[in-house]
Scaffold this motif. Structure first.
Motif, PDB file in Angstrom:
ATOM      1  N   LYS A 193      17.088 -29.986  -7.992  1.00  0.00           N
ATOM      2  CA  LYS A 193      16.828 -29.404  -6.814  1.00  0.00           C
ATOM      3  C   LYS A 193      17.363 -27.789  -6.873  1.00  0.00           C
ATOM      4  CE  LYS A 193      18.783 -29.691  -1.867  1.00  0.00           C
ATOM      5  NZ  LYS A 193      19.491 -30.642  -1.090  1.00  0.00           N
ATOM      6  N   GLY A 194      16.490 -27.236  -6.182  1.00  0.00           N
ATOM      7  CA  GLY A 194      16.682 -25.714  -6.272  1.00  0.00           C
ATOM      8  C   GLY A 194      17.418 -25.300  -5.432  1.00  0.00           C
ATOM      9  N   PHE A 195      17.850 -23.917  -5.111  1.00  0.00           N
ATOM     10  CA  PHE A 195      18.680 -23.080  -4.223  1.00  0.00           C
ATOM     11  C   PHE A 195      18.008 -23.226  -2.699  1.00  0.00           C
ATOM     12  CE2 PHE A 195      19.943 -21.348  -8.229  1.00  0.00           C
ATOM     13  CZ  PHE A 195      21.152 -21.547  -8.141  1.00  0.00           C
ATOM     14  N   SER A 196      18.746 -23.722  -1.716  1.00  0.00           N
ATOM     15  CA  SER A 196      18.170 -23.520  -0.421  1.00  0.00           C
ATOM     16  C   SER A 196      18.096 -22.017  -0.153  1.00  0.00           C
ATOM     17  CB  SER A 196      19.151 -24.431   0.758  1.00  0.00           C
ATOM     18  OG  SER A 196      20.349 -23.734   0.661  1.00  0.00           O
ATOM     19  N   MET A 197      17.203 -21.602   0.920  1.00  0.00           N
ATOM     20  CA  MET A 197      17.045 -20.339   1.356  1.00  0.00           C
ATOM     21  C   MET A 197      18.237 -19.777   2.358  1.00  0.00           C
ATOM     22  SD  MET A 197      14.833 -17.785   0.900  1.00  0.00           S
ATOM     23  CE  MET A 197      14.203 -16.249   1.769  1.00  0.00           C
ATOM     24  N   GLY A 198      18.821 -18.880   1.982  1.00  0.00           N
ATOM     25  CA  GLY A 198      19.868 -18.669   2.883  1.00  0.00           C
ATOM     26  C   GLY A 198      19.157 -17.867   4.220  1.00  0.00           C
ATOM     27  N   GLU A 199      19.724 -17.838   5.351  1.00  0.00           N
ATOM     28  CA  GLU A 199      19.411 -17.338   6.352  1.00  0.00           C
ATOM     29  C   GLU A 199      20.152 -15.799   6.552  1.00  0.00           C
ATOM     30  OE1 GLU A 199      19.382 -18.242  11.066  1.00  0.00           O
ATOM     31  OE2 GLU A 199      18.971 -20.019   9.770  1.00  0.00           O
ATOM     32  N   SER A 200      19.195 -14.766   6.612  1.00  0.00           N
ATOM     33  CA  SER A 200      19.766 -13.406   6.663  1.00  0.00           C
ATOM     34  C   SER A 200      19.649 -13.000   8.030  1.00  0.00           C
ATOM     35  CB  SER A 200      18.715 -12.482   5.695  1.00  0.00           C
ATOM     36  OG  SER A 200      17.466 -12.558   6.231  1.00  0.00           O
ATOM     37  N   LYS A 201      20.689 -12.090   8.496  1.00  0.00           N
ATOM     38  CA  LYS A 201      20.661 -11.404   9.815  1.00  0.00           C
ATOM     39  C   LYS A 201      19.626 -10.605  10.024  1.00  0.00           C
ATOM     40  CE  LYS A 201      23.764  -9.126  13.328  1.00  0.00           C
ATOM     41  NZ  LYS A 201      24.800  -8.369  13.182  1.00  0.00           N
ATOM     42  N   ARG A 202      18.642 -11.039  11.098  1.00  0.00           N
ATOM     43  CA  ARG A 202      17.621 -10.120  11.451  1.00  0.00           C
ATOM     44  C   ARG A 202      18.083  -9.014  12.624  1.00  0.00           C
ATOM     45  NH1 ARG A 202      12.201 -12.758   9.450  1.00  0.00           N
ATOM     46  NH2 ARG A 202      13.120 -13.717   7.814  1.00  0.00           N
ATOM     47  N   THR A 357       8.477 -19.060   9.079  1.00  0.00           N
ATOM     48  CA  THR A 357       8.961 -17.619   8.682  1.00  0.00           C
ATOM     49  C   THR A 357       9.156 -17.364  10.304  1.00  0.00           C
ATOM     50  OG1 THR A 357       7.812 -17.362   6.579  1.00  0.00           O
ATOM     51  CG2 THR A 357       8.690 -15.475   7.585  1.00  0.00           C
ATOM     52  N   THR A 358       8.445 -17.464  11.090  1.00  0.00           N
ATOM     53  CA  THR A 358       8.355 -16.993  12.355  1.00  0.00           C
ATOM     54  C   THR A 358       9.406 -17.954  13.115  1.00  0.00           C
ATOM     55  OG1 THR A 358       5.920 -16.752  12.065  1.00  0.00           O
ATOM     56  CG2 THR A 358       6.951 -16.270  14.384  1.00  0.00           C
ATOM     57  N   ALA A 359       9.484 -19.189  12.790  1.00  0.00           N
ATOM     58  CA  ALA A 359      10.642 -19.766  13.607  1.00  0.00           C
ATOM     59  C   ALA A 359      12.010 -19.328  13.543  1.00  0.00           C
ATOM     60  CB  ALA A 359      10.486 -21.224  12.970  1.00  0.00           C
ATOM     61  N   ILE A 360      12.195 -18.335  12.849  1.00  0.00           N
ATOM     62  CA  ILE A 360      13.600 -17.926  12.496  1.00  0.00           C
ATOM     63  C   ILE A 360      13.600 -17.183  13.800  1.00  0.00           C
ATOM     64  CG2 ILE A 360      15.191 -16.191  11.605  1.00  0.00           C
ATOM     65  CD1 ILE A 360      13.619 -17.024   8.699  1.00  0.00           C
ATOM     66  N   TYR A 361      12.571 -16.304  14.159  1.00  0.00           N
ATOM     67  CA  TYR A 361      12.956 -15.653  15.517  1.00  0.00           C
ATOM     68  C   TYR A 361      13.243 -16.706  16.833  1.00  0.00           C
ATOM     69  CZ  TYR A 361      11.187 -11.818  12.569  1.00  0.00           C
ATOM     70  OH  TYR A 361      10.867 -10.866  11.721  1.00  0.00           O
ATOM     71  N   ALA A 362      12.468 -17.759  16.644  1.00  0.00           N
ATOM     72  CA  ALA A 362      12.510 -18.604  17.882  1.00  0.00           C
ATOM     73  C   ALA A 362      14.077 -19.041  18.065  1.00  0.00           C
ATOM     74  CB  ALA A 362      11.756 -19.856  17.648  1.00  0.00           C
ATOM     75  N   LYS A 363      14.707 -19.105  16.793  1.00  0.00           N
ATOM     76  CA  LYS A 363      16.226 -19.797  16.613  1.00  0.00           C
ATOM     77  C   LYS A 363      16.937 -18.361  17.640  1.00  0.00           C
ATOM     78  CE  LYS A 363      18.128 -21.358  13.367  1.00  0.00           C
ATOM     79  NZ  LYS A 363      18.491 -21.633  12.150  1.00  0.00           N
ATOM     80  N   ILE A 364      16.716 -17.208  17.341  1.00  0.00           N
ATOM     81  CA  ILE A 364      17.112 -15.934  17.935  1.00  0.00           C
ATOM     82  C   ILE A 364      17.079 -16.196  19.324  1.00  0.00           C
ATOM     83  CG2 ILE A 364      17.270 -13.407  18.133  1.00  0.00           C
ATOM     84  CD1 ILE A 364      16.223 -13.325  15.407  1.00  0.00           C
TER      85      ILE A 364
END
Length: 384
Positions: A193-202, A357-364
């Protein structure tokens, strides 16, 4: 991949026998289809219309030998397809194979740079003598542990979660390619299993902050126009910076007498061609049309001085956030979603390849909705 035994008539009159390897198609930078082929010349020749017994015999021998080589090459292809490892391929050096995979990506600068950056850590971890025959689960887990516990940046800091994710993905892509091309008898990378993607602050600006910024004087008017244009369109710095007037289309009026403006450009990061409608106000930030090969924001350049002036502009507007030029793109995405645009449309406008990728903005936006629930003052109630 497909293999064919071909013949080619030479200027000397002889017929050359060679193998053609068909590797599919790709898109050139100008959008045209290009067939990918490799050739293996066998140094075997036929005499056309043989007359003597010797010529006929030589033709027969060369053709038979070419057919045998052709059969061997097809068998090698099948070995790769059905997980039968080719001993000759397995002896290829791992670092040598990675270098070849990296060089295939030279046309995509961002991707190539990531492969190159990952290579420095792969070379630090892997001894030079390691061949693809030596690759196994232990070797792969060892590299993952190296990234997690040993690898550091140039400034001697531990790698960030996203950097580890990126570097391991390049390592993974290399081994996937090795398996698909018959260099590995088993796709070992699937077992780790690889590394999960960290969530950076936008960091982004609210509508009120963007309005305050627009109403505040900036010491670099060109920077102000470019930043506000990016905030209204979502176009990246790299594409704003290189934009030419040939990419700006003033397309007249629609049926309701509303002016139509579009930007037609090739994204520097992804090479994808975008057809982006922009508002009348966004078009006004571009100014008067000039020669088609002129840059729209002529004189704009990336520098520490420009970044400092951007921060000062924000401070003068009363904005105490660490705003970069890329924050304008984040601002565009957030404001679109806040004002009712659906996530698919926002994804298309931003040129994202994947909706996640766009869904990160929806979380904001979701977070802002939760914050809004507590904006109403607490009631001072007296219960009967």
């Amino acid at each position: 991949m497909k293999i064919h035994l071909r013949r080619k008539k030479l200027k000397s009159g002889k017929i050359s026998l060679y193998l053609e390897y068909y590797k599919g198609r790709t898109k050139t930078p100008d959008g045209k289809n290009k067939i990918l082929r490799d050739f293996e010349y066998l140094d075997l020749y036929l005499t056309p219309n043989p007359e003597t017994p010797a010529q006929k015999k030589k033709n027969s021998e060369n053709l038979e030998l070419a057919e045998q080589i052709f059969t061997i090459r097809k068998a090698e292809l099948i070995q790769g397809k059905y997980n039968i490892q080719n001993d000759r391929k397995g002896k290829v050096g791992f670092l040598e194979f990675y270098e070849e995979m990296k060089e295939e990506r030279y046309q995509s600068k961002g991707n190539y740079d990531n492969w190159d950056a990952a290579q420095k850590h792969i070379e630090a971890y892997s001894p030079n003598h390691i061949t693809l025959n030596d690759v196994d689960v232990k070797f792969i887990k060892g590299f993952k542990k190296y990234l997690d516990t040993v690898a550091v940046t140039k400034s001697q800091k531990k790698l960030s979660q996203n950097t580890k994710h990126t570097y391991f993905n390049k390592f993974k892509a290399c081994l996937n390619a090795a398996f698909e091309e018959g260099y590995l008898k088993e796709n070992y990378i699937k077992k780790v299993k690889g590394f999960s993607m960290g969530e950076s602050k936008r960091e982004y600006l609210t509508a009120d902050e963007l309005q305050r910024l627009a109403s505040t004087t900036c010491s670099l008017p060109l920077l102000k126009r470019a930043f506000l244009f990016s905030a209204l369109t979502g176009i990246r710095w790299s594409d704003v910076n290189k934009m030419k007037w040939s990419e700006v289309r003033d397309e007249g009026m629609d049926s309701e007498n509303t002016p139509i403006f579009r930007i037609v450009f090739q994204q520097k990061k992804t090479d994808g061609v975008e057809y982006l409608y922009i508002s009348k106000q966004a078009r006004e930030f571009l100014g008067e049309r000039r020669a088609k090969d002129d840059r729209v924001f002529k004189g704009l350049r990336y520098s520490a001085h420009m970044n400092m002036q951007l921060l000062r502009w924000c401070m003068h507007a009363g904005i105490n956030k660490h705003i970069t030029f890329h924050s304008a793109r984040h601002t565009n995405a957030v404001l679109l979603l806040e004002n009712g645009a659906d996530i698919y449309t926002v994804s298309k406008r931003l040129g994202h390849r994947e909706i996640r990728t766009t869904a990160i903005y929806a979380k904001i936006i979701d977070k802002k909705m939760k914050e809004a629930a507590n904006l109403i003052p607490k009631l001072d109630l007296k219960m009967d």
